[in-house]
Design an enzyme around this catalytic site. Structure first.
Site, PDB file in Angstrom:
ATOM      1  N   CYS A  91      20.303  21.225  58.649  1.00 28.88           N
ATOM      2  CA  CYS A  91      20.092  22.674  58.566  1.00 28.88           C
ATOM      3  C   CYS A  91      18.670  23.028  59.012  1.00 28.88           C
ATOM      4  CB  CYS A  91      20.414  23.173  57.155  1.00 28.88           C
ATOM      5  SG  CYS A  91      20.776  24.942  57.073  1.00 28.88           S
ATOM      6  N   HIS A 198      25.944  20.483  55.836  1.00 29.49           N
ATOM      7  CA  HIS A 198      25.253  19.753  54.765  1.00 29.49           C
ATOM      8  C   HIS A 198      26.094  18.581  54.247  1.00 29.49           C
ATOM      9  CE1 HIS A 198      21.838  22.537  53.940  1.00 29.49           C
ATOM     10  NE2 HIS A 198      22.654  23.435  54.473  1.00 29.49           N
ATOM     11  N   GLU A 200      25.047  16.172  52.473  1.00 26.77           N
ATOM     12  CA  GLU A 200      24.578  15.829  51.134  1.00 26.77           C
ATOM     13  C   GLU A 200      25.271  16.652  50.052  1.00 26.77           C
ATOM     14  OE1 GLU A 200      21.933  19.334  52.093  1.00 26.77           O
ATOM     15  OE2 GLU A 200      23.051  17.783  53.171  1.00 26.77           O
TER      16      GLU A 200
END
Length: 221
Positions: A91, A198, A200
């Site tokens: 990002c 994302h 994660e």
């Protein structure tokens, strides 16, 4: 194979970074060692992997990633990448990697000029990077996006295809107007990867998807 606990992952933090703890959590899940490294440091020699998290570095003033791109840690990141070590920007981290020319192209304001936060179906386009090597080519994954400046653009689209530098593409829709649905790219060598989604935030079932876990497991070799 390297002992998992010996893999040191540097998590770069700028004023405005807000996904650093998410990265730490994902790194801990796979058993590597996370280390926070602030913007004013100049040494990454003890790290095996570098990850630049998402957020709003310096409030995204001027242009997303532009101020972060002139901080002291950037020289160390460039040297780290030049040694063919793995670098992942997520990002805002992806925006920074584009800003400092470690990946081709840029991530600009979404076509509708709005912040988008939702889950998206994505395709893994290449498995030659340290972060995608555990996936299958053309595998579909579900990862969240959260950005206002995530629209990918480059003047060298044909070169990206020729060099196998497209990492992720949107599959069912193109929510931000990115060129050719592209939402993740790598450098020519494949060790530097910039993705807007994302991974994660998709590392366990509690988060509705484990599809991002292999991004972090891939760094253990």
């Amino acid at each position: 194979m390297t002992d998992v606990t010996d893999v040191n992952v540097g998590i770069i933090r700028f004023p405005g970074t807000n996904c650093d703890r998410d990265i730490e959590y994902a790194v801990n899940i796979v058993g590597a060692k996370p280390h926070y490294i602030d913007w004013n440091k100049k040494d990454l020699s003890n790290m095996d992997v570098v990850i630049i998290p998402g957020g709003f570095s310096y409030g995204d003033y001027l242009r997303a990633g532009s101020i972060a791109g002139i901080t002291p840690i950037i020289t160390a990141i460039k040297e780290f990448a030049k040694e063919n070590k793995p670098v992942l920007g997520i990002c805002n981290g992806a925006q920074i990697l584009g800003e400092i020319d470690l990946v081709p192209g840029v991530f600009i304001e979404n076509e509708n000029a709005r912040f988008i936060c939702k889950n998206e179906k994505l395709k893994i386009n290449t498995t030659r990077t340290p972060f995608t090597k555990l996936y299958k080519k053309d595998e579909l994954v579900n990862l969240p996006i959260a950005h206002k400046e995530g629209r990918y653009y480059t003047d060298n689209l044909e070169e990206l295809y020729d060099n196998d530098q497209i990492v992720l593409t949107f599959e069912d829709e193109n929510p931000n107007g990115s060129l050719d649905n592209i939402t993740g790219v790598c450098n020519n060598e494949g060790n530097v990867v910039a993705v807007m989604p994302h991974p994660e935030r998709a590392v366990e079932k509690l988060l509705r998807s484990e599809d991002g876990l292999k991004f972090f497991k891939g760094i253990l070799d």
